[in-house]
Structures are given as structure tokens and as C-alpha cells.
Design a protein around this motif. Structure first.
Motif, mmCIF file in Angstrom:
data_model
loop_
_atom_site.group_PDB
_atom_site.id
_atom_site.type_symbol
_atom_site.label_atom_id
_atom_site.label_comp_id
_atom_site.label_asym_id
_atom_site.label_seq_id
_atom_site.Cartn_x
_atom_site.Cartn_y
_atom_site.Cartn_z
ATOM 1 N N MET B 1 0.956 -1.175 0.020
ATOM 2 C CA MET B 1 0.073 0.070 0.037
ATOM 3 C C MET B 1 0.857 1.108 -0.138
ATOM 4 N N ALA B 2 1.177 1.699 -1.057
ATOM 5 C CA ALA B 2 1.772 3.028 -1.291
ATOM 6 C C ALA B 2 1.238 4.277 -0.879
ATOM 7 N N GLN B 3 1.827 5.179 -0.463
ATOM 8 C CA GLN B 3 1.001 6.414 -0.106
ATOM 9 C C GLN B 3 2.343 7.494 -0.072
ATOM 10 N N ILE B 4 1.828 8.733 -0.664
ATOM 11 C CA ILE B 4 2.758 9.914 -0.583
ATOM 12 C C ILE B 4 1.923 10.960 0.351
ATOM 13 N N ARG B 5 2.570 11.479 1.559
ATOM 14 C CA ARG B 5 2.050 12.258 2.385
ATOM 15 C C ARG B 5 2.803 13.637 2.612
ATOM 16 N N VAL B 6 2.442 14.700 2.184
ATOM 17 C CA VAL B 6 2.939 15.709 2.422
ATOM 18 C C VAL B 6 2.487 16.982 3.393
ATOM 19 N N GLU B 7 3.051 17.166 4.209
ATOM 20 C CA GLU B 7 2.636 18.057 5.401
ATOM 21 C C GLU B 7 3.345 19.327 5.568
ATOM 22 N N ALA B 8 2.538 20.359 5.452
ATOM 23 C CA ALA B 8 3.057 21.809 5.857
ATOM 24 C C ALA B 8 4.448 22.152 5.104
ATOM 25 N N LEU B 9 4.460 21.764 3.898
ATOM 26 C CA LEU B 9 5.726 21.787 3.249
ATOM 27 C C LEU B 9 6.081 23.198 2.989
ATOM 28 N N ASP B 10 7.180 23.753 3.312
ATOM 29 C CA ASP B 10 7.824 25.235 3.076
ATOM 30 C C ASP B 10 9.058 25.039 2.271
ATOM 31 N N LYS B 11 9.364 25.794 1.309
ATOM 32 C CA LYS B 11 10.577 26.074 0.858
ATOM 33 C C LYS B 11 10.835 27.413 0.530
ATOM 34 N N SER B 12 12.146 27.938 0.900
ATOM 35 C CA SER B 12 12.290 29.356 0.551
ATOM 36 C C SER B 12 13.782 29.306 -0.099
ATOM 37 N N PHE B 13 13.865 30.223 -1.222
ATOM 38 C CA PHE B 13 15.272 30.476 -1.555
ATOM 39 C C PHE B 13 15.726 31.768 -1.164
ATOM 40 N N GLY B 14 16.406 32.103 -0.063
ATOM 41 C CA GLY B 14 16.575 33.388 0.026
ATOM 42 C C GLY B 14 15.379 33.828 0.674
ATOM 43 N N ASP B 15 15.291 35.312 0.219
ATOM 44 C CA ASP B 15 14.026 35.836 0.515
ATOM 45 C C ASP B 15 12.862 35.149 -0.479
ATOM 46 N N PHE B 16 12.945 34.284 -1.601
ATOM 47 C CA PHE B 16 11.869 34.040 -2.266
ATOM 48 C C PHE B 16 11.181 32.844 -1.605
#
Lengths: 386, 99
Positions: B1-16
């Protein structure tokens, strides 16, 4: 490529042009080799002939130059020389003609070995350090990247003589003067800047997706670098690799499925995505076609994952759209031959169609893979049996 | 049983701020489409799931296992690149068979 032989090719030179260019190159090569030939000839002249003016083109060959290179000689009086026995070897005989006797071997061989060790050592070090640094600059977000790169380059703008004395004093203090290690370190520090800049250019040209695909497949970053970049660079240096998928597809498209079938282990990909976004896969005698774009119909049985990938690729190359307005002979010969920036009214519409094709491809990827696996076609194609 | 779960994912590049609090779950056999304009973080999200970028915050779970900080080779996941990422120095069979 057989298409190159159509009536008037702009890219392929005519046989006459080819012959003319060839003879020019040969003539230039001969002229370039004259100084080298002169050096070799001079090595067989006696010292008098070698420095004579005007220079002698015709002379009696002699091995005296080589004797002088490999032996040391001492001058003696003719009386003393007469007391010696017969000359030992050719060099002794030549030396006695000039009132000298051979005293022993020269330092030429150990000095040459020094040069080899220093040259190899500093080259290996500079390339190793330069590759690591170039890779970092090419692949990672480095703060102040441009400034650091310029600093590395700027070390080459410094006149070496300006630092010769300070470096000599430092070397003497820490005991590196008159050592091979000292020379290797010095040459490395000078050459590493060149290595960084050269290698960065090479690494920039290799799409990072290759490495990322390798990392997802289970390699570490370093392994991915060795497996993919080193191999890709090597392949290109040998002149048989189409590094960029762009060129690769051009070749695929114009080779025709039958030729490619042997080359690519039974699977052949053909496409004509410039007109209507159509791609297909030939597998043995069966051909799968998929049509997308304006009408979004699937013709025949679904093709494989490769088709979907192909669509994704074609979307990423939207600038290719201008391509379709070119004469047929020009297309596919050389990606550089495309007119850049010749945008026309229809291009926006076509761009939209390609975006549609991408969404279509995403869906197709899953449907098609399942279908192909279920019917054993992936296996069948890749094994190349039929 | 495969599952991908993403929770509150954040990514910043410097100010962006490239990805802001992305949360979703992809169930086994589900087909999820991320749709959006250029530069809205679709690719960055996928690259974080594959392990090619490290998220600034949030967690990624594959089959319930937290792989947020695992490197790409330690995750059991595949990825199709926008660029045609076939190795040009290999033939079809070796491309498929790699590694």
C-alpha cells in the motif's frame, strides 16, 4: 543521414569545396611542421653546423649533439689522451676528436624525471581540486558565486614575478625550496584557477537532470557524478556522443524506425510533434501511435512510457515551434540551423497546444505504462526479440 | 500500500518563498495533478518529494515513513524529468537497467 543528399543542401559542402578545404588543411599542416622538422634536423648536426650562419640545409649528420646531452666530458692534453687505450664507445671517439674524454653520464635523465614528476603531480592535483570546485559552482547555490569565481580568475591576472621573491623566502623558511613537493604545490596553485574555469564550462553543459535521475535511482551524489558526468564527458570527447537530447532526437527522427530498431535494442521512437503533436513507438512490426494536441484522440493501442516522456520533452522545447515553418531538408540536420526568434502569429496557439500535450502526456504516462506492462510489450520491446 | 503524504511543506530560496504550507496526500493508485502558472512551486514540490531539494519546513512521508531529510537514493520513489533525462552514453536497455 540520407536526407542530407537532397537536391541542394545548405549544410553539407559540395565535393569540390570539400577537396579544396582538405588541400588547404594539408598545406597548412606541412607549413606548421617545418619548424619541428628543423629542430629534429639540427639535433643531428655538429655544434659548428648548428650555429653556422647562413644556416646549412645540407650537412654531414653526426651524433655529437646527443653525446653532449647524455654525457659529461673533460678536456685533456693530446699527450694524455694518447696514453689512454682505444676509445670506449662512439661518444668517447667523438669527444677525443675534440681533445676531450667522456667523464660520465650527464644529469639529463634525473632532471627529466624531476620534470615528469612535477608536471604529472601538479596536473593531477589541479584537475582533482578544480573538478570538485567547478562541480560545486556549477550545481549548488553558492553565496557570492560570481565574486568567488572572479577571484579565482583574478589570480591569473597577477604577474608571477611580483610574488616570486616572497614565495622564495617562505619556501626557504619552511624547507620547501629545492623539493619536488614545493614545485608541485606552486604549479598546482597557479593552474587550479584555469582548471576551475575550464571544467565549470564542461559541467554546465551536462544537464543536471542526468545526475538527479541517477540519484533517484539509488546513487549518491558522488557516484552519480562519476557514473554520469565523467561518462558523458568522456563520450563526448570521443566524438560519438550526442550529449544534448535535442541532437539525439533529431537523429532519432531522421534515422527511420528500421535503422534505429537495431541500434536501440528493439525499440524505436519516432515522432513528428512539430505538426499536430504526434508521437509513436515502433516495437518490432507493431507500431503504436498517439495523437494529442487539438483533437486529443488516441489512435491505435497506447504507446509506452517513452512516448509520454517525449511529450514532456517537446513541451520543454516550445521554441521548437518555429521549426515547423522551415523547408523539410533543413529540419533535423542541425539544431543550430533553426532560425531563432522568427516568431509568427500562430506560435501562441501552437504553444498552447503543446501545453495541452504535456497534460495529456502526464495522463498517458500512467495509462500507457499499465497497458504496455499488461500486454508484455515493454519486455518484448526491450529484449529486442522479433 | 503506497502513499505519499506531504504536510505543511515550506521552501524558501533566500527571500523568495517558493512553496508555502503545501499539504496533500496521494493514495495508492491515485492520479494527482498539480496545476498552476510558471514559477508557482510545482516542480520544487516534486523535487522535494524526490529528495533533490531539502524543504525549509514540513514533513514528507512515503508509506508513513518520514523521509524528509533522507537523500534521494534512500527514498523508494521515481521521477520523470521535464527534460528528457535519458543517459546519452547508454543504449535503451542500459538506460532502463540503470543502475
Amino acid at each position: 543521414m540520407s536526407e542530407a543528399n537532397t537536391a541542394h543542401s545548405v549544410v553539407e559542402p559540395s565535393p569540390g569545396t570539400r577537396r579544396f578545404a582538405g588541400s588547404l588543411v594539408v598545406l597548412y599542416a606541412v607549413i606548421t611542421m617545418i619548424p619541428l622538422l628543423w629542430i629534429v634536423l639540427t639535433s643531428f648536426k655538429s655544434p659548428d653546423d648548428a650555429i653556422s650562419y647562413p644556416p646549412k640545409v645540407f650537412f654531414t649528420p653526426s651524433l655529437e649533439g646527443f653525446c653532449n646531452l647524455f654525457t659529461t666530458r673533460s678536456r685533456q692534453t693530446p699527450e694524455f689522451i694518447r696514453t689512454l687505450g682505444p676509445p670506449q664507445g662512439l661518444c668517447d671517439e667523438i669527444a677525443r676528436g675534440r681533445n676531450m674524454v667522456v667523464a660520465g653520464p650527464s644529469n639529463y635523465v634525473p632532471r627529466f624525471i624531476n620534470s615528469l614528476i612535477i608536471a604529472f603531480g601538479s596536473t593531477v592535483l589541479a584537475v582533482a581540486l578544480g573538478t570538485l570546485s567547478a562541480y560545486g559552482f556549477s550545481r549548488f547555490r553558492v553565496p557570492l558565486k560570481d565574486d568567488l569565481l572572479f577571484f579565482i580568475l583574478s589570480t591569473r591576472m597577477m604577474p608571477p614575478i611580483a610574488v616570486a621573491i616572497p614565495i622564495y623566502l617562505m619556501y626557504r623558511t619552511i624547507g620547501l625550496s629545492d623539493t619536488r613537493l614545493g614545485m608541485i604545490l606552486l604549479y598546482t596553485s597557479v593552474n587550479v584557477s584555469l582548471a576551475v574555469w575550464l571544467l565549470k564550462g564542461f559541467i554546465d553543459e551536462i544537464p543536471r537532470e542526468y545526475e538527479e535521475a541517477a540519484m533517484i535511482d539509488g546513487y549518491t551524489r558522488f557516484q552519480a557524478f562519476v557514473k554520469v558526468d565523467a561518462a558523458a564527458g568522456d563520450d563526448r570527447n570521443r566524438g560519438n556522443g550526442d550529449l544534448l537530447p535535442d541532437l539525439r532526437l533529431e537523429r532519432v527522427r531522421f534515422r527511420g524506425a528500421s535503422d534505429l530498431r537495431q541500434r536501440a535494442d528493439g525499440a524505436a521512437l519516432h515522432s513528428d510533434h512539430h505538426r499536430g503533436g504526434r508521437a509513436g513507438l515502433a516495437c518490432g512490426r507493431r507500431r503504436y501511435d498517439a495523437v494529442s494536441g487539438a483533437d486529443r484522440r488516441i489512435h491505435g493501442a497506447p504507446a509506452q512510457a517513452l512516448v509520454a516522456r517525449h511529450y514532456l520533452w517537446s513541451r520543454s522545447q516550445m521554441s521548437l515551434d518555429t521549426h515547423s515553418s522551415m523547408p523539410r531538408q533543413l529540419r533535423g540536420q542541425n539544431s543550430a540551423a533553426r532560425p531563432a526568434g522568427s516568431h509568427r502569429d500562430g506560435d501562441h496557439r501552437r504553444g498552447r497546444r503543446h501545453a495541452d500535450a504535456a497534460i495529456f502526456a502526464d495522463a498517458l504516462f500512467l495509462v500507457v505504462r499499465d497497458h504496455a506492462v499488461r500486454h508484455g510489450d515493454v519486455h518484448h520491446c526491450l529484449e529486442g526479440q522479433e | 500500500m503506497a502513499q505519499i503524504r506531504v504536510e505543511a511543506l515550506d521552501k524558501s530560496f533566500g527571500d523568495f518563498h517558493a512553496v508555502k504550507a503545501a499539504s496533500f496526500t496521494v493514495e495508492d493508485g491515485e492520479f494527482l495533478c498539480l496545476l498552476g502558472p510558471s514559477g508557482c512551486g510545482k516542480t520544487t514540490t516534486l523535487r522535494m518529494i524526490a529528495g533533490l531539494e531539502l524543504p525549509t519546513a514540513g514533513t514528507i512521508r512515503l508509506d508513513g515513513e518520514d523521509v524528509t531529510m533522507n537523500r534521494a537514493s534512500a527514498r523508494d520513489i521515481a521521477f520523470v524529468f521535464q527534460l528528457f533525462a535519458l543517459y546519452p552514453h547508454m543504449n535503451v536497455r542500459r538506460n532502463i537497467g540503470f543502475p
